[in-house]
Design a protein around this motif. Structure first.
Motif, mmCIF file in Angstrom:
data_model
loop_
_atom_site.group_PDB
_atom_site.id
_atom_site.type_symbol
_atom_site.label_atom_id
_atom_site.label_comp_id
_atom_site.label_asym_id
_atom_site.label_seq_id
_atom_site.Cartn_x
_atom_site.Cartn_y
_atom_site.Cartn_z
ATOM 1 N N ASN A 67 0.969 -1.235 -0.129
ATOM 2 C CA ASN A 67 -0.013 0.189 0.091
ATOM 3 C C ASN A 67 0.850 1.262 -0.128
ATOM 4 O OD1 ASN A 67 -2.411 -1.426 -0.191
ATOM 5 N ND2 ASN A 67 -2.512 -1.653 2.136
ATOM 6 N N TYR A 71 0.041 3.968 -2.889
ATOM 7 C CA TYR A 71 -0.590 5.253 -2.709
ATOM 8 C C TYR A 71 0.352 6.362 -2.415
ATOM 9 C CZ TYR A 71 -4.774 2.168 -2.193
ATOM 10 O OH TYR A 71 -5.646 1.345 -2.403
ATOM 11 N N ASN A 72 1.674 5.924 -2.381
ATOM 12 C CA ASN A 72 2.625 7.272 -2.150
ATOM 13 C C ASN A 72 3.540 7.305 -2.998
ATOM 14 O OD1 ASN A 72 1.718 8.116 0.475
ATOM 15 N ND2 ASN A 72 1.956 5.845 1.066
#
Length: 156
Positions: A67, A71-72
């Protein structure tokens, strides 16, 4: 450093995160990452994310590591996906291994090490057909994994 009034920089935090990863200081590593971004306002580089993926992966927190990537990080590089693939092998997670490997195959299509790592992940959990499929893919692409070696130079 803080006691001496020395402000840490991006390199300082790469060293800290890497050290935390290698000695298993998961909470501390996450705290340093938070400190870096929120207190010192240092924008994380891909090296920082690779350290965090390694840190979380070694702790078995593969979904959290995945994740973090999704997401980053805009475009994760081979180092980041390689960190996840290596952690997946240790943890025996074939689902995320396949995802990481597919990204690596696109980024580094001729790096035999990525294929070997995926094949070995399958082999360790007795998924022999899948391991053989990856080895066959390597063979069809003319890929050979060179054995590791060390060099010692004698001066004299």
């Amino acid at each position: 450093m803080q006691k001496e009034g020395i402000r840490p920089n991006q390199v300082t935090f790469v060293g800290l995160l890497n050290a935390c990863s290698h000695v298993g200081l998961i909470e501390e590593g996450c705290q340093y990452f938070e400190l870096m971004t929120r207190v010192f306002r240092i924008e994380p580089l891909k090296e920082h994310y690779a350290c965090m993926v390694d840190l979380l992966g070694r702790a078995g927190q593969l979904e959290k590591a995945y994740n973090l990537i999704i997401y980053n990080i805009g475009a994760a590089d081979a180092k980041i996906w390689g960190s996840l693939l290596g952690a997946c092998k240790v943890q025996g997670n074939t689902k995320l291994s396949e995802i990481a490997a597919m990204h690596l195959f696109k980024i580094e299509p001729h790096d035999a090490g990525n294929y070997v790592l995926l094949a070995n992940t399958y082999a360790e959990i007795n998924k022999w057909d899948d391991a053989e499929r990856v080895r066959k893919m390597m063979s069809e692409r003319g890929m050979i994994k060179s054995p590791g070696c060390s060099w010692i130079e004698m001066l004299g």
